[in-house]
Structures are given as C-alpha cells and as structure tokens.
Design an enzyme around this catalytic site. Sequence first.
Site, PDB file in Angstrom:
ATOM      1  N   GLU A   1       0.815  -1.214   0.000  1.00 26.75           N
ATOM      2  CA  GLU A   1       0.000   0.000   0.000  1.00 26.75           C
ATOM      3  C   GLU A   1       0.848   1.264   0.000  1.00 26.75           C
ATOM      4  O   GLU A   1       0.540   2.234  -0.675  1.00 26.75           O
ATOM      5  CB  GLU A   1      -0.960   0.012   1.189  1.00 26.75           C
TER       6      GLU A   1
ATOM      7  N   TYR B   1      -6.522   6.849   3.537  1.00 25.56           N
ATOM      8  CA  TYR B   1      -6.656   5.753   2.586  1.00 25.56           C
ATOM      9  C   TYR B   1      -5.942   4.495   3.080  1.00 25.56           C
ATOM     10  O   TYR B   1      -6.532   3.410   3.180  1.00 25.56           O
ATOM     11  CB  TYR B   1      -6.115   6.133   1.194  1.00 25.56           C
TER      12      TYR B   1
ATOM     13  N   ASP C   1      -9.743   5.706  -2.644  1.00 20.96           N
ATOM     14  CA  ASP C   1      -8.576   6.154  -3.402  1.00 20.96           C
ATOM     15  C   ASP C   1      -9.071   6.835  -4.669  1.00 20.96           C
ATOM     16  O   ASP C   1     -10.265   7.024  -4.861  1.00 20.96           O
ATOM     17  CB  ASP C   1      -7.650   4.975  -3.722  1.00 20.96           C
TER      18      ASP C   1
END
Length: 291
Positions: free
Chosen positions: A35, A118, A136
């Site tokens: 991520e 996020y 996102d």
Amino acid sequence: MAVDADVLLDWFSTHGRDLPWREPECSAWGVLVSEIMLQQTPVARVQPIWHEWMARWPVPSALAASSQGEVVRAWGKLGYPRRALRLHEAAGVIARDHGDVVPSDVDTLLALPGIGAYTARAVAAFAYGLRAPVVDTNVRRVVARAVHGAGDAGPASNTRDMNDVEALLPAEDAPAARFSAAIMELGALICTARSPRCADCPIYDECAWQLAGKPEYAGPAKPVQKFAGTDRQVRGLLLDVLRGSEGPVEKARLDLVWHDGGQRDRCLDSLLVDGLLEQTSGGLFALPGEH
DNA sequence: CATACGTGGCC
DNA sequence: TGGCCAAGTAT
C-alpha cells in the site's frame, strides 16, 4: 442502487488481477508495504521491488533493523522516497510497540507515519478483512460516475467521499472488504480516467453517468503537476547520485547534476532536512547511516 | 484547502 | 512533443 455489490463481486472474482499482495498467504506486513509503495506509483513498477522487500525484510522488525540508507537505496526509483523513510519509521514503531504485528485498528494505523486515511483503511480491509470505506482515486472516480453521474470526481473531500463509499458497502466485514478491492479494481481496469471501457463494465446498466448520456466533466480543472525544472526533479537527480554510489560523495560530484547552483543548494539542503541525505564529518554527502 | 513531493509510460 | 495520469500523505 448504482453499484450492485453482488454483480461487482462476481466480476472481481473472474476479472480481478492476481496480484501477489492479494494472495491469501500474504502477511499484513506485505499488504502494508504494498500500500505504501502503491501511493502514486503504478502496479507494474511496484511489483519487482515489493518482491525484493518481502524476501529481504519479511517482518517489520527486519526492516527496522536496517539503516535508513539501505532502505532508501532499496526503494530505488519508485519515487517520493520520503515514503521509504516513513515506512522504516513505522516498522520500528510496529516492532517496538505492537509486538511486530501490523495493527488492524484504523486509528492505531493512522497514528503511524506515512499512513493516512486511505492506507489505514486499505490495511484494515485488505490485510484483516474488515469493513472500512477505502477511498482512493479509483474509487472516487467510480463513485463520481456510477453514483453521481458526473464525468469525473471533483476535488477530494475526505468526509464526503468516505460517506459516499460507506453507503455502498455490504454490511458484513468479509464481503465489505472484498467489495472495497473490487470497486478499486473496477476503477483501475474498466472505469479508467481516460477512455473508460464501458463496453466491459459489469455495472453499465445501472451507471448514473451512462444513464445521463456520459456528460463531460464539468468541475474545476485539476492542477497540472509540472516536473521538468522543479525542485522535485533536482532532488531526484541529487538522490540518484547517492543511490548509484557505494559510499559518500563529494559536493563537486553533486554539482554536476544541475546547472542552477542556487536551486541545487536549496534542494540539497531540503534533502538534508528531510533526512534523505546526511553530511559526513569530512563534508561529504551520504545516504543516512551510510558513513 | 492548496501545495510540495519522484518517476516513467502513454497517447 | 508534452500534458496527463498512477492504490496519497503531510503541512
């Protein structure tokens, strides 16, 4: 309902990509690393580096045990190298304060450096299968079109965007987490920024944008990111010298990468301030910890 | 809320 | 060729 969860989940089962961080055996740490790397960086460039990192640093404490310089070097040219420093710092906190286990709680994740709205929810959802609104750029675009009938998403508004997604999420944890991955994937593969592939879209019939005749995006123009000639470019050139060097280098070596001395020195200073570079007692420049 | 922050591929 | 875009965060 503008986004039918069952239809989207079926589509994801057959069309979703087999990315390594989506494998059931991928650790929460692997998900977190992916991520962070994927923030503003395309999947294709992240994949090889992610594999290197997983082999070299399989748990947070392993990364934390390496120097900042090694981490910045291993980050390579993924871009925005401050992410590497923050991930290194986050790994240290996870190792020391959380028993080397990536937290599953959103607020605990938010407290870690480099983890924002996020990423905290993406880790909760994708690593732990929890229900959390994962927003996102892909999701914002899908919601803008399918739900609001607009050509594209306007400026981000964290609260509003998360509320929009929250309303679409299945009630149970596991389906909600999978839905989050699916709607992101739809934005990445089908409902793309340029030339969306509406003919292949599983929710075409219920899409508000399509039903409205696909009107052009009417909102404010997104600010264009210049790069050539900016400090970002110069910082990148400077840091690249150190990445390509075994040890510390002289300033004269750095002076070669950019003609404008004022800008060069300003960027060099900002890299020192950010902790991406350090100056040795002898006046040489080095990656942090590598001297 | 706007802006800074890397890098490279695509049309 | 050059603008646009890519799983954002911090300030």
